[in-house]
Design a protein around this motif. Structure first.
Motif, short mmCIF file in Angstrom:
data_model
loop_
_atom_site.label_atom_id
_atom_site.label_comp_id
_atom_site.label_asym_id
_atom_site.label_seq_id
_atom_site.Cartn_x
_atom_site.Cartn_y
_atom_site.Cartn_z
N SER A 1 54.60 58.33 23.25
CA SER A 1 56.07 58.58 22.57
C SER A 1 56.84 57.50 23.35
CB SER A 1 56.65 60.23 23.02
OG SER A 1 58.02 60.33 22.47
N THR A 2 58.08 57.83 23.73
CA THR A 2 58.93 56.84 24.53
C THR A 2 58.95 57.42 25.90
OG1 THR A 2 60.94 58.27 24.19
CG2 THR A 2 60.21 56.66 22.56
N PRO A 3 59.31 56.16 26.94
CA PRO A 3 59.22 56.74 28.39
C PRO A 3 60.27 57.71 28.74
CG PRO A 3 59.20 54.11 28.09
CD PRO A 3 59.30 54.92 26.79
N ASP A 4 61.52 57.71 28.02
CA ASP A 4 62.52 58.79 28.12
C ASP A 4 61.92 60.25 27.82
OD1 ASP A 4 64.31 56.96 29.38
OD2 ASP A 4 65.36 56.79 27.04
N ASP A 5 61.08 60.20 26.76
CA ASP A 5 60.73 61.56 26.24
C ASP A 5 59.29 61.87 27.03
OD1 ASP A 5 62.66 61.83 24.62
OD2 ASP A 5 61.89 61.25 22.88
N LEU B 1 57.15 65.27 26.49
CA LEU B 1 55.99 65.28 25.91
C LEU B 1 54.61 66.06 26.69
CD1 LEU B 1 54.25 64.10 23.25
CD2 LEU B 1 53.87 62.16 24.60
N ALA B 2 54.81 65.74 27.93
CA ALA B 2 53.75 66.10 28.80
C ALA B 2 53.93 67.63 28.77
CB ALA B 2 53.62 65.43 30.40
N GLU B 3 54.85 67.98 29.16
CA GLU B 3 55.12 69.47 28.72
C GLU B 3 54.66 70.13 27.53
OE1 GLU B 3 55.62 71.62 31.43
OE2 GLU B 3 55.84 69.74 32.75
N ALA B 4 54.92 69.51 26.45
CA ALA B 4 54.41 69.82 25.15
C ALA B 4 52.76 70.03 25.27
CB ALA B 4 55.09 68.96 24.18
N CYS B 5 52.27 68.81 25.67
CA CYS B 5 50.87 68.77 25.66
C CYS B 5 50.26 70.02 26.44
CB CYS B 5 50.35 67.69 26.21
SG CYS B 5 50.72 66.14 25.29
N ILE B 6 50.66 70.33 27.44
CA ILE B 6 50.29 71.47 28.52
C ILE B 6 50.38 72.65 27.53
CG2 ILE B 6 50.68 72.87 30.33
CD1 ILE B 6 51.49 70.23 31.86
N ALA B 7 51.52 72.85 26.92
CA ALA B 7 51.76 74.29 26.06
C ALA B 7 50.60 74.36 24.87
CB ALA B 7 53.30 74.24 25.73
N MET C 1 51.22 53.27 32.12
CA MET C 1 52.07 53.06 30.96
C MET C 1 52.95 54.23 30.79
SD MET C 1 50.78 50.12 29.65
CE MET C 1 51.48 50.19 27.91
N ASP C 2 54.23 53.90 30.79
CA ASP C 2 55.28 54.88 31.04
C ASP C 2 55.49 55.80 29.68
OD1 ASP C 2 55.94 54.04 33.56
OD2 ASP C 2 57.62 52.74 32.94
N ALA C 3 54.97 55.31 28.70
CA ALA C 3 55.18 55.96 27.59
C ALA C 3 53.97 56.76 27.14
CB ALA C 3 55.41 55.22 26.34
N HIS C 4 52.80 56.93 28.03
CA HIS C 4 51.64 57.58 27.67
C HIS C 4 51.31 58.86 28.47
CE1 HIS C 4 49.42 53.76 25.90
NE2 HIS C 4 50.89 54.02 25.44
N VAL C 5 50.82 59.84 27.98
CA VAL C 5 50.25 61.11 28.39
C VAL C 5 48.89 60.99 28.26
CG1 VAL C 5 50.31 63.54 28.38
CG2 VAL C 5 52.33 62.06 28.36
N ILE C 6 47.95 61.22 29.26
CA ILE C 6 46.48 61.10 28.97
C ILE C 6 45.94 62.64 29.05
CG2 ILE C 6 44.29 60.44 29.84
CD1 ILE C 6 46.01 58.06 31.17
N VAL C 7 45.29 63.15 28.16
CA VAL C 7 44.69 64.54 28.13
C VAL C 7 43.18 64.33 28.07
CG1 VAL C 7 44.51 66.65 26.52
CG2 VAL C 7 46.77 65.22 26.79
#
Length: 515
Positions: free
Chosen positions: A203-207, A211-217, A231-237
């Motif tokens: 997404s974006t670094p600010d979001d 986004l991480a909480e949304a991925c957990i949910a 990478m500040d905009a990335h979430v790894i799952v």
């Protein structure tokens, strides 16, 4: 006087007249105090300063060690303060050298246990002043309690986030036993699996936190969700059994500017390989209407090669590493896989080591393999070997008895058809993107050197390479799987010379062939 506020005046025994402020004034200070407790205005220092101005006093708030937290320093009886901090008394009032003091106990956030709020006035404490002090102390207690709760929640969230990252870093270096042991405490059964898919959500670094909480949910805490350290905009799952794909795709549908890349199912020990696949797929997702892509959704050259030949070549190429202890070999391979995909700085962040450590490990691999990673064709060949090595167990046949060279891999009609179809996409552009790209690769991805060879400006080279990315549906300026596939395509078509591997060791894979 009905409907009007009035002042009540009375005379004390000393003959002095005093004024008690009634409803109107009381409402004023109470309202002011409430304003300080609004979510956007909560500040302990501001409340202490407000109290000092409201009751015309010097006010200090200090912790159990005597450190001033807010207000101004007030001299006081340290033994009395110690009794208040220890809880032996809750408050005290005294007069000292013409000053009237009130000392009250206030619970503080950890690591401090309690503090002392001291109010010092030259005038005695009347009813109004006492009420203001009492209510302010209660308000401070509520505010500090909320801060304690918030601070505890933040510390717990940070600790959980750090634990998730530690588990990912253990998986990256193939230490699955330790990763399972660490995960078992908070997420029992999470890594009780032989295979998993890795996804990278952008997404974006600010979001990113949202986004991480949304991925957990979305994954219902049945996947390892990590804020990417590189990478500040990335979430790894990391999702066991590929259960998270549909849920994560739904996130992309619901949230704008969100992209998803996924890997093929891989053994947990090959998490680093899966991560590289996910990042590669993420690059493709940027060109897809659905904003999502999975590594298997396009044909990759290694899938068109003879498995037995790939097995034989890879085994022989990586044989110099087989003499190392298992954990050392795993560290070198994992670091090299990531180091070929990303910069040394980002690889270091993902693995939780220094960039000097990353460089030292890769230089050791270069020495063992007799290669030079400055050559893009060498990087592409070693990347191919490491990608194939991650799935050797699935390739079936053992190594061939005769020496196997890279030339033996890069033959066959299927591969030539794939490479030709890929590169001919560039032929429709009148700027001759294909020539620029070939020259740029031969120059090690250096725009200045390529520009000198082509007789153009370096910025022109970069623009041509950037223009080739959407045509090929691959990221090229950021070194990684996408670029190495394009390099292999040039090797297959003969547009680039074969790389030199083990140049000083005759008889080993890809020793120079004198023609």
């Amino acid at each position: 006087m009905a409907g009007r506020d009035a002042e009540k005046r009375h005379t004390d025994g000393d003959g002095k007249r005093h004024t008690d402020v009634t409803d109107s004034a009381e409402s004023t200070w109470e309202q002011q105090l409430l304003d300080h407790l609004r979510p956007t205005a909560r500040d302990v220092r501001r409340i202490v300063d407000w109290l000092a101005a409201t009751v015309d006093a010097t006010v200090s708030l200090r912790d159990d060690a005597g450190t001033l937290l807010a207000g101004r320093t007030v001299s006081l009886d340290e033994d009395l303060a110690a009794d208040i901090v220890a809880g032996r008394i809750a408050s005290a009032a005294c007069e000292d050298d013409g000053r009237h003091l009130r000392l009250l106990r206030v619970d503080l956030p950890p690591p401090a246990g309690a503090g002392v709020l001291t109010v010092s006035r030259t005038a005695p404490f009347d009813r109004r002043t006492s009420e203001v002090v009492t209510h302010t102390t209660a308000a401070l207690a509520l505010l500090l309690c909320a801060e304690r709760t918030t601070a505890t929640g933040q510390r717990l969230a940070r600790a959980t986030s750090d634990l998730r990252l530690a588990i990912l870093q253990l998986l990256m270096v193939e230490d699955t036993v330790a990763a399972r042991r660490v995960a078992a405490g908070l997420w029992p059964g999470l890594l009780d699996t032989d295979t998993a898919c890795v996804y990278v959500v952008e997404s974006t670094p600010d979001d990113r936190d949202r986004l991480a909480e949304a991925c957990i949910a979305a994954t219902r805490d049945h996947a390892l969700v990590v804020r990417c350290p590189a990478m500040d905009a990335h979430v790894i799952v990391v999702a066991p059994h590929d259960t998270a794909g549909p849920a994560l795709r739904g996130l992309c549908d619901r949230h704008p500017d969100t992209f998803l890349g996924g890997s093929l199912p891989q053994g947990l020990a090959h998490t680093a390989t899966a991560y590289g696949q996910a990042v590669s797929a993420l690059a493709v997702a940027h060109f897809r209407p659905g904003k999502a892509a999975v590594h298997a959704e396009r044909t990759h050259p290694e899938r068109l090669m003879d498995p037995a030949v790939v097995h034989a070549w890879t085994t022989r190429l990586l044989r110099p590493l087989d003499t190392l202890p298992h954990h050392t070999r795993a560290e070198l391979l994992a670091t090299t896989r990531l180091g070929l995909e990303f910069t040394a700085v980002n690889t270091a962040k993902v693995l939780g080591v220094s960039r000097n450590t990353v460089r030292a490990r890769m230089e050791r691999v270069e020495t063992l393999l007799g290669t030079d990673f400055a050559d893009l064709t060498v990087r592409a060949a070693v990347h191919l070997a490491l990608t194939a090595q991650a799935g050797l167990d699935d390739l079936g046949s053992g190594p061939a008895t005769a020496p196997v060279h890279l030339d033996d891999l890069l033959t066959g009609p299927a591969l030539h058809s794939w490479a030709g179809d890929l590169l001919t996409r560039l032929d429709t552009d009148p700027r001759d993107l294909r020539r620029t790209l070939r020259t740029w690769i031969a120059a090690g991805g250096n725009a200045e050197r390529a520009a000198h060879l082509l007789g153009v400006h370096a910025q022109t080279v970069r623009e041509h390479v950037r223009s080739a990315e959407p045509v090929l549906e691959r990221q090229l300026l950021a070194a990684g799987s996408d670029l190495y596939e394009v390099v292999l395509a040039h090797l297959i078509t003969g547009d680039l010379d074969r790389p030199r591997l083990h140049p000083a060791q005759s008889g080993l894979p890809d020793a120079p062939v004198h023609r």
